[in-house]
Design an enzyme around this catalytic site. Structure first.
Site, PDB file in Angstrom:
ATOM      1  CD  GLN A 104       3.528   5.144   4.983  1.00 46.41           C
ATOM      2  OE1 GLN A 104       3.009   6.253   4.949  1.00 46.41           O
ATOM      3  NE2 GLN A 104       2.996   4.111   4.344  1.00 46.41           N
ATOM      4  CG  ASP A 110      -2.689   7.824   8.203  1.00 43.16           C
ATOM      5  OD1 ASP A 110      -3.085   7.736   7.026  1.00 43.16           O
ATOM      6  OD2 ASP A 110      -1.496   7.663   8.548  1.00 43.16           O
ATOM      7  CE  LYS A 136       0.814   8.071   2.335  1.00 42.90           C
ATOM      8  NZ  LYS A 136       0.854   7.278   3.577  1.00 42.90           N
TER       9      LYS A 136
HETATM   10  N1  GUN Z   1       0.901   2.009   5.485  1.00 39.06           N
HETATM   11  C1  GUN Z   1       0.085   1.487   4.552  1.00 39.06           C
HETATM   12  N2  GUN Z   1      -0.995   2.270   4.364  1.00 39.06           N
HETATM   13  C2  GUN Z   1      -0.854   3.307   5.216  1.00 39.06           C
HETATM   14  C3  GUN Z   1      -1.654   4.467   5.495  1.00 39.06           C
HETATM   15  O1  GUN Z   1      -2.740   4.691   4.925  1.00 39.06           O
HETATM   16  N3  GUN Z   1      -1.148   5.312   6.425  1.00 39.06           N
HETATM   17  C4  GUN Z   1       0.026   5.084   7.083  1.00 39.06           C
HETATM   18  N4  GUN Z   1       0.413   5.958   7.990  1.00 39.06           N
HETATM   19  N5  GUN Z   1       0.779   4.026   6.853  1.00 39.06           N
HETATM   20  C5  GUN Z   1       0.335   3.147   5.916  1.00 39.06           C
END
Ligand code: GUN
Length: 293
Positions: free
Chosen positions: A96, A119, A52
């Site tokens: 995350q 998110d 990211k």
């Molecule tokens: N863990 C797995 N997928 C995601 C996501 O789309 N966002 C976040 N913050 N954590 C994740």
């Protein structure tokens, strides 16, 4: 059978975002800034977060990675989130998951400012999504919608079967595929661990979305001839021939299922890259103040 090429489509989207970011910079407008919080040393989470951050750099966004030890208290983490909320230079924040067991994911998500919740996990944004009000869509479902759209896959009147009811993928995907718009207007079945005759239900799917996190669980006995198959799984399988010691496989037994499909996403190179594209688009929307002026 057509491969749904997440690599190619996500690269198109990154180019579009880079272009708009360059224009914003030239016009003296704010350049999007994403902050990511990573707690502990979970291997896959490290990989996702670094992808990211790398993507931000590639398209000209600013990014900040905030790392905390596994032992950070819930209160201390919430205080860190509050600091980001109050920092006007940061447009979007993701924390995350998974998080250590002593930290409530719900409390974390509720602490993130809805205006920075790229998110789309804050209850306010989840509610807006359910009501079809404009807001941040969760990145993976958003990425899947973009993939369906760019390949002009018909969804109206189709039976969409989703395997897995997670808050991150299955549940929001079920809402989005049932919306009265394109992509959507599908008849949706959301299946889970208590579903009876899963194979039989999946065989009725025109569009099958697998989001359970179990390597190769979807076999040819679960797939109708001509189905569209979207594989959300990113599972690590031990592989001593690889430098890392593992390789990535999806939730779908690709080699045996692909010959049956009209369209299928590969793993890697499918949904994973689209998730990052979805997150980046949300971050641009946060900087533009599309939803929270
Ligand atoms: N863990 C797995 N997928 C995601 C996501 O789309 N966002 C976040 N913050 N954590 C994740």
């Amino acid at each position: 059978m057509v491969l749904l090429d997440g690599k190619a489509i996500s690269s198109q989207i990154r180019a579009e975002l880079a272009e708009e970011t360059a224009q914003r910079r030239a016009q003296g407008l704010k350049v999007p800034h994403l902050a990511a919080i990573l707690v502990g040393n979970d291997g896959p989470s490290e990989t996702y977060v670094s992808s990211k951050v790398k993507t931000c750099q590639e398209i000209g966004f600013e990014s900040t990675l905030l790392r905390f030890d596994h032992s950070i208290s819930e209160a201390a983490l919430l205080a860190e989130i509050q600091k980001v909320n109050e920092n006007p230079s940061i447009d979007g924040l993701i924390v995350q998951v998974p998080l250590p067991a002593h930290i409530s994911v719900d409390k974390v998500m509720e602490t993130i400012s809805p205006a920075k919740d790229v998110d789309g996990f804050h209850p306010i944004n989840v509610g807006k999504t359910v009501k079809n009000l404009p807001t941040f869509l969760p990145a993976t479902p958003y990425g899947i919608l973009m993939l369906l759209k760019r390949y002009e896959i018909e969804t109206q009147g189709k039976h969409c079967v989703i395997i897995g009811r997670s808050q991150i993928v299955g549940t929001p995907m079920s809402i989005l595929m049932a919306r009265n718009e394109y992509p959507g207007n599908s008849t949706v079945t959301l299946t889970h661990s208590k579903t009876r005759d899963l194979d039989g239900i999946c065989r009725q799917a025109d569009i099958l979305i697998a989001a359970i996190g179990r390597p190769g669980m979807v076999g040819p006995e679960m797939v109708k001839q001509g189905a569209v198959v979207i594989d959300v799984g990113i599972n690590r399988i031990e592989d001593s021939s690889k430098k890392s010691g593992f390789r990535l496989v999806g939730d779908v037994d690709f080699d045996r299922v692909a010959p049956l499909c009209s369209y299928i996403t590969p793993v890697p190179g499918g949904v994973g890259l689209m998730t990052i594209a979805g997150l980046m688009r949300n971050t641009l929307k946060a900087a533009r103040k599309d939803f929270y002026p």
